[in-house]
Scaffold this motif. Structure first.
Motif, PDB file in Angstrom:
ATOM      1  N   SER A  77       1.094   4.311  -2.737  1.00 32.01           N
ATOM      2  CA  SER A  77       0.973   5.713  -2.314  1.00 32.01           C
ATOM      3  C   SER A  77       2.157   6.521  -2.814  1.00 32.01           C
ATOM      4  CB  SER A  77       0.909   5.806  -0.788  1.00 32.01           C
ATOM      5  OG  SER A  77      -0.122   5.008  -0.302  1.00 32.01           O
ATOM      6  N   LYS A 116       1.851   7.343  -6.551  1.00 33.95           N
ATOM      7  CA  LYS A 116       0.873   8.406  -6.830  1.00 33.95           C
ATOM      8  C   LYS A 116       1.408   9.761  -6.389  1.00 33.95           C
ATOM      9  CE  LYS A 116      -2.931   5.200  -6.394  1.00 33.95           C
ATOM     10  NZ  LYS A 116      -3.884   4.614  -5.450  1.00 33.95           N
ATOM     11  N   PHE A 166      -3.086   9.719   1.949  1.00 32.95           N
ATOM     12  CA  PHE A 166      -3.166   8.271   1.708  1.00 32.95           C
ATOM     13  C   PHE A 166      -3.381   7.459   2.986  1.00 32.95           C
ATOM     14  CE2 PHE A 166      -0.455  10.216  -1.532  1.00 32.95           C
ATOM     15  CZ  PHE A 166      -1.138   9.839  -2.686  1.00 32.95           C
ATOM     16  N   LEU A 176       1.776  11.839   2.946  1.00 33.14           N
ATOM     17  CA  LEU A 176       1.485  10.401   2.984  1.00 33.14           C
ATOM     18  C   LEU A 176       0.421  10.120   4.049  1.00 33.14           C
ATOM     19  CD1 LEU A 176       5.021   8.765   2.677  1.00 33.14           C
ATOM     20  CD2 LEU A 176       3.121   8.413   1.126  1.00 33.14           C
ATOM     21  N   MET A 196      -1.470   6.806   5.388  1.00 31.43           N
ATOM     22  CA  MET A 196      -0.345   5.908   5.687  1.00 31.43           C
ATOM     23  C   MET A 196       0.414   6.453   6.895  1.00 31.43           C
ATOM     24  SD  MET A 196      -0.256   3.483   3.381  1.00 31.43           S
ATOM     25  CE  MET A 196       1.121   2.808   4.214  1.00 31.43           C
ATOM     26  N   GLU A 201       0.838  -1.197   0.000  1.00 30.57           N
ATOM     27  CA  GLU A 201       0.000   0.000   0.000  1.00 30.57           C
ATOM     28  C   GLU A 201       0.880   1.258   0.000  1.00 30.57           C
ATOM     29  OE1 GLU A 201      -3.525   1.706   2.747  1.00 30.57           O
ATOM     30  OE2 GLU A 201      -3.226  -0.466   2.813  1.00 30.57           O
TER      31      GLU A 201
END
Length: 598
Positions: free
Chosen positions: A312, A315, A358, A354, A360, A308
């Motif tokens: 991220s 992108k 996303f 991030l 994260m 994942e």
């Protein structure tokens, strides 16, 4: 095409670029009263919170001048030195630049470096003296500074105020009169330069481009030259506050393209878009590859989130072409990425993005720079060391080289002594000191990049009470006496906390790191020794004392040997615990190394 003007706004951080851009949008009626808000083009929450521009933003305005309608494509750029790659890409898509100088602060380091970027690209420069309405403004003196810097006439400088809107009409007039229209030919094969891209989870990747020659039409089959991939242009249009669909975007104009691309690797910033059936023979000279300055490991908190995190990062790289990353693994943290950033602020922003964009949660390791190591067997071949753990064994090393930079600092004359002391402490060599005016001094230093990575910028602002501006560029590698300092927790090396540093500083920094970690790592049921080591030699040690239970509480008398027996029994248990014990390191511990002077 004679009615199109492409221009960007360049300036030092906080000189009022975004505010002036707001006024231009209002004056040309590009936005309605309902859409008005401060820093309109700063669309990220992060930009609005911090009051800085992180991304360049393109927007199209229409303006009626002398009875004719003109199209003005504006790109607002960041001012911070860490985002200079954004600025260089914006400049490549323009024919002119508004150089904004704060009438109270005068010319700063980033003003000069952004100006040189614009001049290298042969842009027409329009100097603007902003914030003339401030009580502390000093327009006459600052105008003289601009004349000396640019070699222009006093009459060329436009006085303006982004806050009140004074001078905006004169700026628009100057853009139309002074900036040349784009030179291109609609009849030639299509040539368009990609200068930015963004990921849209519904529509795939949106590509922003400037057409140099030819026309890009809706439904046309197009080809990306660098990757060789072909697509259909599902939608093309121009960038107003929202995207405006068009049937075609012609030479000289700036627009966006949606072609359903889902894979981030297929879009490269600086690539050329051309017609698949009638391709151009010569690609546009894109942008030079970005050279990261600071390297750090980014790891997912939970190892299962590795894939994942990879998605991220892909992108995010679309939207921030200056981010560079490769996979790596660490004994302490599992799988993650070694990332290259343009500076410490850039690293902080990526970590925040991030987490926000996303979801994260990541652990960032101690940042470091890239070194060249040479071994005795082959002293001509350099081994690039981005991570301290990659450094060869010290007995095999012939020499180590580290990157040096040329730093330009502009400050008030009263702070020269403090700044020199700081730079010399950071192993800097003064190369030049020149007085721009009786009050303002330009200092030029050569210093190791590793020394400015941590807290240099913060400390520079402190010793100069905020009156120093800083800009730097690399000048190559130089030999240095560097050693690798390892941190051992409970006799285990924590690779994520290793760092390379100059031998003279190793002892004191090792000691500070151990002290800092002792405060941050929570106590366990057993003693935890924290050690700093160079090779096999321990240079510093601290101990986190165990949490203890009072085992002698129930002995309320009798012989001392009964108490001793209980304490010995506890000691054995603690020892066994320590052998199998695992020490959890909180995220603050990795970042604490940056703030050793606090």
């Amino acid at each position: 095409m004679k009615k199109i003007r492409n221009f960007c706004i360049i300036a030092h951080i906080d000189h009022g670029k975004s505010t002036l851009a707001d006024r231009l949008l209002e004056f040309t009626h590009t936005i309605t009263d309902r859409e008005k808000k401060d820093q309109l083009l700063d669309s990220m929450d992060l930009e609005r919170e911090r009051g800085i521009t992180i991304k360049s933003h393109a927007i199209q305005m229409e303006y009626m001048y002398k009875g004719e309608n003109y199209i003005l494509n504006l790109i607002d750029t960041p001012g911070h030195v860490d985002f200079s790659y954004e600025v260089s890409r914006s400049i490549a898509a323009c024919e002119g630049a508004l150089l904004i100088v704060d009438a109270a602060q005068s010319i700063q380091a980033q003003t000069i470096s952004n100006l040189y970027l614009a001049l290298e690209n042969d842009l027409e420069i329009i100097p603007i003296l902003n914030k003339v309405d401030l009580p502390s403004a000093n327009p006459e003196e600052v105008s003289d500074d601009i004349v000396n810097l640019l070699g222009c006439k006093l009459d060329d400088i436009i006085h303006a105020s982004g806050k009140t809107g004074f001078g905006v009409e004169a700026i628009l007039e100057a853009i139309i009169e002074r900036i040349p229209h784009p030179k291109g030919n609609e009849d030639e094969p299509l040539q368009a330069l990609i200068f930015d891209s963004v990921y849209n989870s519904f529509r795939g990747i949106e590509t922003y481009f400037k057409v140099l020659n030819g026309v890009i039409k809706k439904g046309q089959k197009i080809k990306f030259l660098a990757t060789g991939k072909e697509y259909f242009a599902e939608e093309v249009g121009t960038l107003k506050l929202t995207q405006v669909k068009k049937d075609a975007v012609k030479a000289g104009d700036v627009g966006y393209l949606i072609s359903g691309i889902k894979v981030a690797k297929e879009v490269k910033v600086g690539d050329t878009i051309t017609d698949a059936l009638n391709p151009t023979t010569k690609p546009i000279a894109g942008f030079e590859d970005v050279k990261p300055m600071v390297f750090a490991g980014i790891y997912p908190v939970d190892t299962e989130d590795y894939e994942e995190l990879r998605n991220s990062m892909e992108k995010l790289q679309l939207n921030d072409a200056s981010l560079v990353y490769v996979p790596e693994s660490s004994a302490a943290l599992g799988f993650g990425f070694r990332c290259g950033f343009l500076g410490m602020l850039h690293m902080e922003i990526i970590q925040e993005r991030l987490e926000r964009e996303f979801d994260m949660t990541v652990i960032t390791t101690v940042p470091n720079v890239s070194y060249n190591a040479y071994i005795k067997k082959d002293p001509t071949k350099a081994i690039v060391v981005n991570n301290p753990t990659d450094l060869p064994d010290p007995s095999r090393i012939d020499r180590v080289e580290e990157p040096f930079i040329k730093a330009t600092i502009i400050t008030k004359s009263e702070f020269v002594g403090n700044i020199m002391t700081l730079c010399i402490e950071k192993r800097g060599l003064i190369k030049n000191q020149s007085y721009l005016t009786t009050e303002r001094v330009e200092l030029i230093f050569e210093m190791p990049l590793a020394e400015i990575v941590f807290d240099f910028y913060d400390r520079l602002k402190t010793v100069s009470k905020g009156y120093a501006s800083f800009d730097y560029h690399p000048i190559g590698m130089r030999q240095s006496n560097l050693v690798k300092v390892d941190i051992l927790l409970n006799s285990q090396t924590v690779d994520a906390l290793s760092s390379l540093m100059h031998q003279d500083n190793a002892q004191s920094i090792g000691k500070k790191m151990c002290e800092k970690l002792r405060q941050l790592i929570p106590r366990q049921q057993f003693d935890i020794p924290i050690q700093a080591a160079i090779g096999a030699k321990i240079i510093s040690r601290e101990t986190i004392k165990a949490l203890r239970k009072d085992v002698t509480a129930k002995c309320y008398g009798g012989d001392i040997s009964r108490k001793r027996k209980l304490l010995e029994k506890q000691k054995k248990g603690k020892k066994r615990m320590r052998m199998v014990g695992n020490v959890e390191i909180p995220q603050e511990a990795f970042m604490a190394v940056l703030k050793l002077n606090d």
